[in-house]
Design a protein around this motif. Sequence first.
Motif, PDB file in Angstrom:
ATOM      1  N   LEU A  53       0.808  -1.223   0.000  1.00  0.00           N
ATOM      2  CA  LEU A  53       0.000   0.000   0.000  1.00  0.00           C
ATOM      3  C   LEU A  53       0.840   1.272   0.000  1.00  0.00           C
ATOM      4  O   LEU A  53       0.299   2.364  -0.109  1.00  0.00           O
ATOM      5  N   ARG A  54       2.150   1.115   0.121  1.00  0.00           N
ATOM      6  CA  ARG A  54       2.986   2.299   0.337  1.00  0.00           C
ATOM      7  C   ARG A  54       2.807   3.363  -0.738  1.00  0.00           C
ATOM      8  O   ARG A  54       2.685   4.550  -0.443  1.00  0.00           O
ATOM      9  N   SER A  55       2.793   2.958  -2.007  1.00  0.00           N
ATOM     10  CA  SER A  55       2.637   3.935  -3.086  1.00  0.00           C
ATOM     11  C   SER A  55       1.292   4.641  -3.021  1.00  0.00           C
ATOM     12  O   SER A  55       1.188   5.846  -3.251  1.00  0.00           O
ATOM     13  N   ALA A  56       0.228   3.868  -2.725  1.00  0.00           N
ATOM     14  CA  ALA A  56      -1.095   4.474  -2.623  1.00  0.00           C
ATOM     15  C   ALA A  56      -1.137   5.474  -1.485  1.00  0.00           C
ATOM     16  O   ALA A  56      -1.688   6.576  -1.622  1.00  0.00           O
ATOM     17  N   ILE A  57      -0.551   5.105  -0.345  1.00  0.00           N
ATOM     18  CA  ILE A  57      -0.527   6.011   0.799  1.00  0.00           C
ATOM     19  C   ILE A  57       0.205   7.287   0.445  1.00  0.00           C
ATOM     20  O   ILE A  57      -0.281   8.401   0.686  1.00  0.00           O
ATOM     21  N   GLU A  58       1.386   7.144  -0.157  1.00  0.00           N
ATOM     22  CA  GLU A  58       2.175   8.329  -0.501  1.00  0.00           C
ATOM     23  C   GLU A  58       1.449   9.214  -1.504  1.00  0.00           C
ATOM     24  O   GLU A  58       1.463  10.441  -1.391  1.00  0.00           O
ATOM     25  N   SER A  59       0.812   8.606  -2.511  1.00  0.00           N
ATOM     26  CA  SER A  59       0.154   9.421  -3.532  1.00  0.00           C
ATOM     27  C   SER A  59      -1.004  10.208  -2.948  1.00  0.00           C
ATOM     28  O   SER A  59      -1.196  11.387  -3.260  1.00  0.00           O
ATOM     29  N   TYR A  60      -1.787   9.575  -2.066  1.00  0.00           N
ATOM     30  CA  TYR A  60      -2.924  10.270  -1.476  1.00  0.00           C
ATOM     31  C   TYR A  60      -2.476  11.366  -0.511  1.00  0.00           C
ATOM     32  O   TYR A  60      -3.022  12.470  -0.528  1.00  0.00           O
ATOM     33  N   VAL A  61      -1.491  11.071   0.330  1.00  0.00           N
ATOM     34  CA  VAL A  61      -1.089  12.082   1.299  1.00  0.00           C
ATOM     35  C   VAL A  61      -0.370  13.240   0.608  1.00  0.00           C
ATOM     36  O   VAL A  61      -0.472  14.391   1.039  1.00  0.00           O
ATOM     37  N   LEU A  62       0.348  12.948  -0.492  1.00  0.00           N
ATOM     38  CA  LEU A  62       0.990  14.038  -1.227  1.00  0.00           C
ATOM     39  C   LEU A  62      -0.051  14.916  -1.903  1.00  0.00           C
ATOM     40  O   LEU A  62       0.067  16.142  -1.919  1.00  0.00           O
ATOM     41  N   GLU A  63      -1.086  14.296  -2.449  1.00  0.00           N
ATOM     42  CA  GLU A  63      -2.187  15.067  -3.029  1.00  0.00           C
ATOM     43  C   GLU A  63      -2.799  15.989  -1.979  1.00  0.00           C
ATOM     44  O   GLU A  63      -3.090  17.158  -2.230  1.00  0.00           O
ATOM     45  N   GLY A  64      -2.960  15.461  -0.773  1.00  0.00           N
ATOM     46  CA  GLY A  64      -3.538  16.267   0.294  1.00  0.00           C
ATOM     47  C   GLY A  64      -2.641  17.397   0.731  1.00  0.00           C
ATOM     48  O   GLY A  64      -3.116  18.468   1.132  1.00  0.00           O
ATOM     49  N   SER A  65      -1.317  17.207   0.649  1.00  0.00           N
ATOM     50  CA  SER A  65      -0.394  18.254   1.113  1.00  0.00           C
ATOM     51  C   SER A  65      -0.553  19.539   0.315  1.00  0.00           C
ATOM     52  O   SER A  65      -0.337  20.638   0.838  1.00  0.00           O
ATOM     53  N   ALA A  66      -0.934  19.406  -0.965  1.00  0.00           N
ATOM     54  CA  ALA A  66      -1.111  20.602  -1.799  1.00  0.00           C
ATOM     55  C   ALA A  66      -2.314  21.430  -1.355  1.00  0.00           C
ATOM     56  O   ALA A  66      -2.425  22.610  -1.710  1.00  0.00           O
ATOM     57  N   ARG A  67      -3.203  20.846  -0.571  1.00  0.00           N
ATOM     58  CA  ARG A  67      -4.398  21.552  -0.111  1.00  0.00           C
ATOM     59  C   ARG A  67      -4.191  22.201   1.262  1.00  0.00           C
ATOM     60  O   ARG A  67      -5.099  22.864   1.768  1.00  0.00           O
ATOM     61  N   ILE A  68      -3.042  21.985   1.857  1.00  0.00           N
ATOM     62  CA  ILE A  68      -2.770  22.518   3.188  1.00  0.00           C
ATOM     63  C   ILE A  68      -2.046  23.848   3.060  1.00  0.00           C
ATOM     64  O   ILE A  68      -0.963  23.931   2.471  1.00  0.00           O
ATOM     65  N   ASP A  69      -2.641  24.909   3.596  1.00  0.00           N
ATOM     66  CA  ASP A  69      -2.082  26.248   3.438  1.00  0.00           C
ATOM     67  C   ASP A  69      -0.726  26.396   4.119  1.00  0.00           C
ATOM     68  O   ASP A  69       0.189  26.996   3.564  1.00  0.00           O
ATOM     69  N   ASP A  70      -0.598  25.896   5.313  1.00  0.00           N
ATOM     70  CA  ASP A  70       0.645  26.033   6.069  1.00  0.00           C
ATOM     71  C   ASP A  70       1.282  24.656   6.231  1.00  0.00           C
ATOM     72  O   ASP A  70       1.073  23.973   7.228  1.00  0.00           O
ATOM     73  N   TRP A  71       2.073  24.253   5.232  1.00  0.00           N
ATOM     74  CA  TRP A  71       2.661  22.925   5.280  1.00  0.00           C
ATOM     75  C   TRP A  71       3.658  22.793   6.429  1.00  0.00           C
ATOM     76  O   TRP A  71       3.757  21.741   7.056  1.00  0.00           O
ATOM     77  N   SER A  72       4.413  23.842   6.719  1.00  0.00           N
ATOM     78  CA  SER A  72       5.398  23.784   7.800  1.00  0.00           C
ATOM     79  C   SER A  72       4.728  23.443   9.129  1.00  0.00           C
ATOM     80  O   SER A  72       5.230  22.616   9.903  1.00  0.00           O
ATOM     81  N   ALA A  73       3.593  24.069   9.390  1.00  0.00           N
ATOM     82  CA  ALA A  73       2.870  23.792  10.626  1.00  0.00           C
ATOM     83  C   ALA A  73       2.360  22.352  10.637  1.00  0.00           C
ATOM     84  O   ALA A  73       2.403  21.669  11.662  1.00  0.00           O
ATOM     85  N   MET A  74       1.865  21.882   9.481  1.00  0.00           N
ATOM     86  CA  MET A  74       1.379  20.507   9.411  1.00  0.00           C
ATOM     87  C   MET A  74       2.529  19.523   9.634  1.00  0.00           C
ATOM     88  O   MET A  74       2.372  18.515  10.337  1.00  0.00           O
ATOM     89  N   ALA A  75       3.690  19.796   9.037  1.00  0.00           N
ATOM     90  CA  ALA A  75       4.837  18.902   9.216  1.00  0.00           C
ATOM     91  C   ALA A  75       5.235  18.823  10.684  1.00  0.00           C
ATOM     92  O   ALA A  75       5.543  17.737  11.203  1.00  0.00           O
ATOM     93  N   GLU A  76       5.199  19.966  11.377  1.00  0.00           N
ATOM     94  CA  GLU A  76       5.523  19.953  12.810  1.00  0.00           C
ATOM     95  C   GLU A  76       4.497  19.147  13.597  1.00  0.00           C
ATOM     96  O   GLU A  76       4.841  18.407  14.521  1.00  0.00           O
ATOM     97  N   ARG A  77       3.253  19.282  13.213  1.00  0.00           N
ATOM     98  CA  ARG A  77       2.194  18.507  13.879  1.00  0.00           C
ATOM     99  C   ARG A  77       2.411  17.014  13.668  1.00  0.00           C
ATOM    100  O   ARG A  77       2.307  16.217  14.613  1.00  0.00           O
ATOM    101  N   LEU A  78       2.737  16.618  12.439  1.00  0.00           N
ATOM    102  CA  LEU A  78       2.948  15.206  12.147  1.00  0.00           C
ATOM    103  C   LEU A  78       4.174  14.668  12.877  1.00  0.00           C
ATOM    104  O   LEU A  78       4.158  13.539  13.383  1.00  0.00           O
ATOM    105  N   ARG A  79       5.239  15.471  12.940  1.00  0.00           N
ATOM    106  CA  ARG A  79       6.428  15.054  13.693  1.00  0.00           C
ATOM    107  C   ARG A  79       6.069  14.776  15.148  1.00  0.00           C
ATOM    108  O   ARG A  79       6.473  13.759  15.718  1.00  0.00           O
ATOM    109  N   ALA A  80       5.311  15.692  15.734  1.00  0.00           N
ATOM    110  CA  ALA A  80       4.928  15.537  17.142  1.00  0.00           C
ATOM    111  C   ALA A  80       4.060  14.296  17.335  1.00  0.00           C
ATOM    112  O   ALA A  80       4.245  13.532  18.288  1.00  0.00           O
TER     113      ALA A  80
END
Length: 239
Positions: A168-195
Amino acid sequence: MTQRAWRTVLEHIERDLIEGRLGPGDRLPSERDLSADLGVGRSSVREALRVLEVMGLIRTATGSGPQAGAIVIATPSGGMQALLRLQVAAQGFPLADVVQTRLVLESAVAQALAADGERDLSAAHRILDAMDVPHLTAPEFLALDAQLHLALAEASGNSVIAATMAGLRSAIESYVLEGSARIDDWSAMAERLRAEHRQLVTAIDAGDAASADALVRTHITGYYTAAGLVPDARTVLTD
């Protein structure tokens, strides 16, 4: 650099490893040769090599001489090898099915790891550290994100779950990457995911199965919902 370009390189090398054309001790072709052979930019080749190194499959060294370049130090094993070819088919899976499958599998993984006093999360910790590197692009970060979840599945010792997650790895990556383009503040989201990743691994390390289960569910559904991929991913299991 497109996601497809570096994925092409990654999947090409993985296929050579699985089918035995490359093995431990072999040297990969140069960045220039891979770029020319696969018709991608050298930046895409470097990104694929970076992911392979984090996965523990190759070692890279700069400079010249016999130790320079990228050398294979391991081959895909267990679940990653068994169903890696599912990656191609998985690209077409419905998003709701991917989310539901992730919730079922990763909940089981989190609880099993927390209950296992002999668990080995060294690979997961190595990937967590790699995700802390400054200035990662969204594709770089999310490739490591997918690999972290796969590393946890493999650490669980359940080869079927690990194989399914690998497929499933490719499917997961493709969907989450598609979603990243819809996130206004990617830096904040990346910090949230790290935490969230750190909290999850900490709960597993502490043997807290209930917290690990809750954290992985919140982590998965929270991202898909925040990225606008589904109205509310928390409802996926009850739809």
